[in-house]
Design an enzyme around this catalytic site. Structure first.
Site, mmCIF file in Angstrom:
data_model
loop_
_atom_site.group_PDB
_atom_site.id
_atom_site.type_symbol
_atom_site.label_atom_id
_atom_site.label_comp_id
_atom_site.label_asym_id
_atom_site.label_seq_id
_atom_site.Cartn_x
_atom_site.Cartn_y
_atom_site.Cartn_z
ATOM 1 N N TYR A 123 34.267 0.380 34.676
ATOM 2 C CA TYR A 123 35.196 -0.499 35.026
ATOM 3 C C TYR A 123 36.019 0.113 36.739
ATOM 4 C CZ TYR A 123 35.006 -3.518 31.635
ATOM 5 O OH TYR A 123 34.749 -4.977 30.223
ATOM 6 N N LYS A 170 27.778 4.935 21.843
ATOM 7 C CA LYS A 170 26.957 5.062 22.403
ATOM 8 C C LYS A 170 26.160 5.889 22.391
ATOM 9 C CE LYS A 170 23.180 2.031 22.228
ATOM 10 N NZ LYS A 170 22.743 1.261 20.736
ATOM 11 N N ASP A 203 26.581 -1.371 18.346
ATOM 12 C CA ASP A 203 25.730 -2.287 17.735
ATOM 13 C C ASP A 203 26.221 -2.669 16.196
ATOM 14 O OD1 ASP A 203 24.621 0.378 17.767
ATOM 15 O OD2 ASP A 203 22.407 -0.820 18.181
ATOM 16 N N ASP A 227 36.137 -4.105 25.950
ATOM 17 C CA ASP A 227 36.257 -5.245 26.206
ATOM 18 C C ASP A 227 35.470 -6.370 25.381
ATOM 19 O OD1 ASP A 227 36.842 -8.058 27.973
ATOM 20 O OD2 ASP A 227 35.766 -6.665 29.718
ATOM 21 N N ASP A 231 37.791 -9.362 22.401
ATOM 22 C CA ASP A 231 37.240 -10.393 22.469
ATOM 23 C C ASP A 231 36.788 -10.627 21.277
ATOM 24 O OD1 ASP A 231 38.637 -10.722 25.020
ATOM 25 O OD2 ASP A 231 37.494 -12.036 25.499
#
Ligand code: NAI
Length: 334
Positions: A123, A170, A203, A227, A231
């Site tokens: 970002y 990750k 994941d 992010d 959600d």
């Protein structure tokens, strides 16, 4: 007497912010609101969606309750929400996801908190065209920001009596960037032997969130994973109309806002679910030390939800924003 900056925003913002203000006023905690318009109309009038006086007020009061602000697509006008986070250095986004009584979802026993690093990662907006047809987006991870968010997550766990922190990453693929993030989490974890610490690849985290969400407690992660995962977590407990959040700065500034946006499709019709913003107000009251007022607000929300009679359309009902707010205030008085 507390002074709080109030930013109603646009779209459904003014409706849900008004609902939260009424609920806070019903607790009788003395709050003076400093109200500032922001958003599309302000942009048309003053050439900026967030005038300087808004920043100055938040800097002074250190607490703000904010409604959503629209970011028009493809206008060159960048997100005022991101600008606010950047300018006030709000580095941590705290998003609790907890099952609410009477809200039927696929999952039970969800009571977790996502702590998202809010200042860097992909970002940073550093993108360029290398040659036509090839673009590069830079993922920035720093030791300073990673240590800061890891410490914030452990401090949050201790303060809220939580047992475990899961660092989501990750690092098997992004060995340097996510490797650094993980190394910082490990370093901080050593200072908190009373809190269990685990690491989980992003994941696998998503898979486990939809199979065994009850296994999670506090989760800490970089901006992009945060992010997406937060959600997903909102979806586990009933969706956008119910999920509060707080954006926290290094010097203790906190801006409380719902996870949802300005919902232009239902704006101005008294249809929006005010509960997410009312739960933001409860988080705010708790952080201001007004614990019993915060509990009364939550209890009012829980009672109305479990009775199931007064609900907005997103929860399968037909009540208006005002009717839900009235019902919550009445339930707080019981
Ligand atoms: P959105 O969250 O505004 O709406 C998505 C869907 O959820 C819509 O169908 C909407 O009606 C529904 N919804 C959202 N909140 C609701 C509520 N409280 N009660 C009932 N239904 C609700 O997301 P969308 O459409 O992607 O974004 C709309 C605008 O909001 C965009 O300009 C976006 O940039 C902005 N936005 C602002 C945020 C902020 O101020 N922090 C956060 C997210 C989006």
């Amino acid at each position: 007497m507390f002074t709080v900056t109030l930013i109603p925003g646009d779209g459904i913002g003014p409706e849900v912010v008004e609902a939260a203000v009424r609920v806070v006023e019903a607790t009788r905690v003395p709050i003076r609101w400093e109200r500032f318009e922001a958003g599309t109309e302000v942009m048309n009038k003053y050439g900026t969606p967030l005038p300087d006086e808004v920043f100055n007020s938040v800097l002074k009061n250190r607490v703000a309750l904010k409604g959503p602000i629209t970011t028009p697509i493809g206008t060159g006008y960048s997100s005022p929400n991101v600008a606010l986070r950047k300018r006030l250095n709000l580095f941590a986004n705290v998003r609790p996801a907890k099952n609410l009584p009477g809200v039927k979802t696929r999952y039970e026993g969800v009571d977790l908190v996502v702590i998202r690093e809010n200042s860097e990662d992909l970002y940073s907006g550093l993108e360029h065209i290398v040659v036509p047809g090839v673009v590069e987006s830079l993922k920035i991870i720093t030791e300073r920001a990673s240590l800061r968010i890891a410490r914030f997550a452990f401090e949050y766990a201790v303060k809220h009596g939580r047992k475990k922190v899961t660092a989501v990453h990750k690092a098997n693929i992004m060995k340097l960037s996510d490797g650094l993030f993980l190394e910082c989490c490990r370093r901080v974890a050593r200072d908190y032997p009373q809190v269990e610490y685990e690491e989980l690849i992003v994941d696998n985290t998503c898979m486990q969130l939809v199979t065994r969400p009850e296994r999670f407690d506090v989760m800490v992660m970089e901006n992009l994973y945060g992010d997406i995962v937060s959600d997903l977590c909102a979806g586990l407990v009933g969706g956008l109309g119910l999920t509060p959040s707080a954006n926290v700065g290094e010097d203790g500034i906190v801006v409380y806002e719902a996870v949802h946006g300005s919902a232009p499709d239902i704006a101005g019709q008294n249809l929006a679910n005010p509960i997410a913003l009312i739960l933001c107000a409860a988080m705010m009251l708790e952080d201001l030390g007004e614990t019993s007022a915060a509990e009364r607000v939550r209890l009012g929300v829980y009672r109305v939800l479990s009775e199931g009679k007064v609900r907005t359309r997103d929860l399968g009902g037909s009540a208006t924003t005002t009717e839900v707010t009235d019902a919550i205030i009445a339930a707080m008085e019981v």
